[in-house]
Design an enzyme around this catalytic site. Structure first.
Site, PDB file in Angstrom:
ATOM      1  CG  ASP A  49      -1.816   1.224   1.273  1.00 38.30           C
ATOM      2  OD1 ASP A  49      -2.926   1.146   0.714  1.00 38.30           O
ATOM      3  OD2 ASP A  49      -1.410   2.257   1.853  1.00 38.30           O
ATOM      4  CE1 TYR A  54       0.564   7.631   2.658  1.00 40.33           C
ATOM      5  CE2 TYR A  54       1.020   5.401   1.948  1.00 40.33           C
ATOM      6  CZ  TYR A  54       0.219   6.303   2.616  1.00 40.33           C
ATOM      7  OH  TYR A  54      -0.910   5.853   3.244  1.00 40.33           O
ATOM      8  CE  LYS A  79      -3.861   4.695   0.542  1.00 43.02           C
ATOM      9  NZ  LYS A  79      -2.416   4.374   0.622  1.00 43.02           N
ATOM     10  CG  HIS A 110      -4.570   9.604   0.436  1.00 42.74           C
ATOM     11  ND1 HIS A 110      -3.205   9.656   0.281  1.00 42.74           N
ATOM     12  CD2 HIS A 110      -4.763   8.986   1.635  1.00 42.74           C
ATOM     13  CE1 HIS A 110      -2.612   9.096   1.327  1.00 42.74           C
ATOM     14  NE2 HIS A 110      -3.543   8.696   2.162  1.00 42.74           N
TER      15      HIS A 110
END
Length: 261
Positions: A49, A54, A79, A110
């Site tokens: 994930d 990120y 996302k 997200h």
């Protein structure tokens, strides 16, 4: 050690198989992040994930390529940041370029953009899925009301809603509402939301010769709630995956459920 083939799956709308246990990569960046993903794949994880937010899609993609595990055996989620609503096609193209993949298995919004459901964004995700760039699409941090708004506008609900979940946050009504709509619940931050020193978790762990953290993960799996713990320590990675050699009784599940009351 648990093998990848032993990890149970849940079927998303459309038949896509999603492993119930995955590896969360939030804050796993740079060399340390790359090595953590390599380690995760080595010990048997087949569900990763990540997210544009990120800033580690490059590391995740490189780790998959270098692992020797065939791409089709790894379930990859990324996302769309809410601030990129309106730029969905550019964002998925950038994600696929960073991952060096032709598709992702799951693409999520997200957060609700501007705290609104944004059916027009959801319509774009459905179109991108239909083009084969994502095998399934869903949302993260959406309310039931917002999910209903997406369904009412497009005729299709998200395959997944990724939300915080733990025994202390357990809400049977919320879980039931998702399932009535055919939406799989995926829980993040399973340990952050848990008191791992709670006597109930401790006593159940002692009875099975496991850790309270393993009990929390097993509890998610028996509820068929996808769970994505994160760690950059190889021993903890292995421990988090090693939750298929024991089962919680209905009494134990009930005692853990009660922590959410």
């Amino acid at each position: 050690m648990t093998s990848a083939t032993e990890t149970p799956v849940v079927r998303l709308r459309g038949g896509v198989a999603m492993p119930l246990l995955g590896f969360g990569t939030w804050q796993a960046t740079g060399t340390r992040g790359y090595e953590a993903v390599r380690d995760a794949l080595q010990v048997g994880y087949r569900h990763l994930d990540t997210a544009t937010f990120y800033r580690n899609e490059d590391e995740v993609g490189r780790a998959v390529r270098d692992s020797g595990v065939p791409r089709e055996e790894v379930f990859v989620t990324t996302k769309l940041p809410p601030g990129r609503a309106g730029g969905e096609r550019r964002t998925i193209a950038e994600s696929l370029r960073g991952l060096a993949m032709e598709y992702v298995d799951l693409w999520l919004v997200h957060w609700p953009p501007g705290d609104r459901a944004r059916p027009e964004t959801w319509q774009q995700l459905l179109a991108i899925r239909d083009e084969g760039l994502a095998r399934a699409v869903g949302v993260s941090n959406y309310s039931i009301g917002q999910i209903d708004e997406l369904h009412d506008a497009t005729g299709e609900a998200p395959a997944v809603n990724q939300i915080p979940w733990s025994p202390a946050q357990h809400d049977p009504a919320v879980l039931a509402a998702h399932r009535e709509r055919g939406v799989v619940v995926e829980g993040y931050s399973p340990f952050k939301g848990s008191d791992l020193r709670h006597p109930v978790l401790g006593s159940v762990a002692l009875a099975h010769g496991v850790t309270p953290a393993q009990v929390v993960l097993r509890w998610h799996i028996q509820h068929e709630i996808v769970v994505i713990p994160k760690s950059v320590t190889q021993s903890r990675l292995a421990e988090n995956l090693d939750v298929f050699g024991f089962s919680l009784s209905s009494d134990e599940m009930g005692r853990i459920d009660a922590l959410g009351q």
